[in-house]
Enzyme design. Structure first.
Site, PDB file in Angstrom:
ATOM      1  CB  SER A 144      -0.825  -0.009   1.289  1.00 47.67           C
ATOM      2  OG  SER A 144      -1.373   1.270   1.547  1.00 47.67           O
ATOM      3  CE1 TYR A 157      -3.693  -2.543   4.940  1.00 48.66           C
ATOM      4  CE2 TYR A 157      -2.975  -0.269   4.639  1.00 48.66           C
ATOM      5  CZ  TYR A 157      -3.467  -1.460   4.112  1.00 48.66           C
ATOM      6  OH  TYR A 157      -3.709  -1.553   2.767  1.00 48.66           O
TER       7      TYR A 157
END
Ligand SMILES: NC(=O)c1ccc[n+]([C@@H]2O[C@H](COP(=O)([O-])OP(=O)(O)OC[C@H]3O[C@@H](n4cnc5c(N)ncnc54)[C@H](OP(=O)(O)O)[C@@H]3O)[C@@H](O)[C@H]2O)c1
Length: 267
Positions: A144, A157
């Site tokens: 990401s 995350y």
């Protein structure tokens, strides 16, 4: 279909019941690939398979929980027996987070890591020996943009995605001579349910689509960019629009990145 290079190739896709993974199933099936579709949601996978219409017979559902990979060797061995090989492994499945560090219990940090990092590397490590034996294969992981920097409410995350970069860069270096290719997908914003399923501080779903998410590119567009990147054997595949600028800003003008990140509505 244009990407005939995928004709009869065996392509394993995790996260196949939704969003980016689902869109990839459709595009690979349309390209003539034999697709192994995984997630922890069998009805979801069956829905995706049915949506492939006259290509649905090319799609096999192989459900498993990325947070419990104790049976992964058996699942991989079954698929190898059935298909004879695995040409592409696309690790797309993952979960996001919406909780501050000081609110997040350690068990939740571990859960996010189990899914995003350990689930991904467990499947990769189970598939790798077969690829080494067949002297070919392409393994893809999904990071990401927040796998390249910290971001509010995404501590674990971000950390789990950053860990994937270290693992996959090493995988590339160790296996280049065995003709194993690796790529890491770095999405910015894609209009999927990722923020809906993101975990809050109690471990429950965030339960809403973030405003910014809906401004992202479509999953179909993301899948097109990913397939193009795979065909070009790119080590990093950037997926998104202007938000990708943050990667360059963080690298070359960190002071500006911290100013911008401070102002971004972080829900
Ligand atoms: N959308 C974005 O803007 C964006 C941005 C950056 C990175 N990403 C990354 O892109 C990847 C795909 O996300 P998406 O946007 O397509 O989100 P999504 O629509 O929520 O899809 C996530 C997929 O991961 C699977 N998954 C989650 N937890 C799992 C578990 N414990 N076991 C097995 N499968 C599990 C889900 O299946 P189940 O139904 O079984 O849970 C689903 O198929 C993720 O790795 C995400 O971090 C997305």
């Amino acid at each position: 279909m244009k990407n005939s290079i995928f004709n009869n190739k065996v392509v394993w896709i995790t996260g196949a019941s939704s969003g980016i993974g689902e869109a990839l199933v459709y595009q690979f099936a349309n390209s003539g690939a034999r697709v192994i579709a995984s997630s922890n949601d069998l009805p979801g996978l069956q829905r995706v398979r049915e949506a492939c219409g006259d290509k649905s017979e090319q799609v096999t559902c192989a459900p498993f929980d990325l947070s419990d990979t104790s049976g992964i060797d058996e699942i991989v061995s079954q698929q190898i027996t059935a298909k004879g090989k695995i040409d592409f492994l696309l690790n797309i499945g993952g979960i996001s987070q919406r909780a501050r560090i000081d609110e997040t219990p350690l068990w939740l940090d571990r859960k996010i890591f189990e899914i995003n990092y350990f689930g991904t590397i467990a499947l990769t490590k189970a598939v790798l020996p077969y690829m080494i034996r067949q002297k070919s294969g392409h393994i893809i992981a999904t990071s990401s943009i927040s796998g390249r920097f910290g971001f509010p409410l995404r501590s674990t995350y971000s950390a789990s995605k950053q860990a994937l970069h270290g693992f996959f860069e090493t995988l590339y270096l160790e296996n280049k001579s065995s003709n194993i290719r690796t790529s890491v997908i770095i999405p910015g914003r894609v209009d999927t349910a990722i923020s809906y399923h993101a975990l809050n501080a109690t471990g429950k779903e965030h339960g809403r689509l973030d405003e910014g998410q809906a401004k992202g590119i479509s999953p179909a567009k993301a899948a097109q960019i990913i397939i193009k990147g795979i065909l070009r054997n790119k080590r990093e595949i950037l997926v998104g629009k202007s938000e990708l600028m943050l990667l360059h800003i963080r690298r070359y003008m960190p002071w500006l990145f911290f100013r911008i990140a401070d102002k971004i509505k972080s829900t």
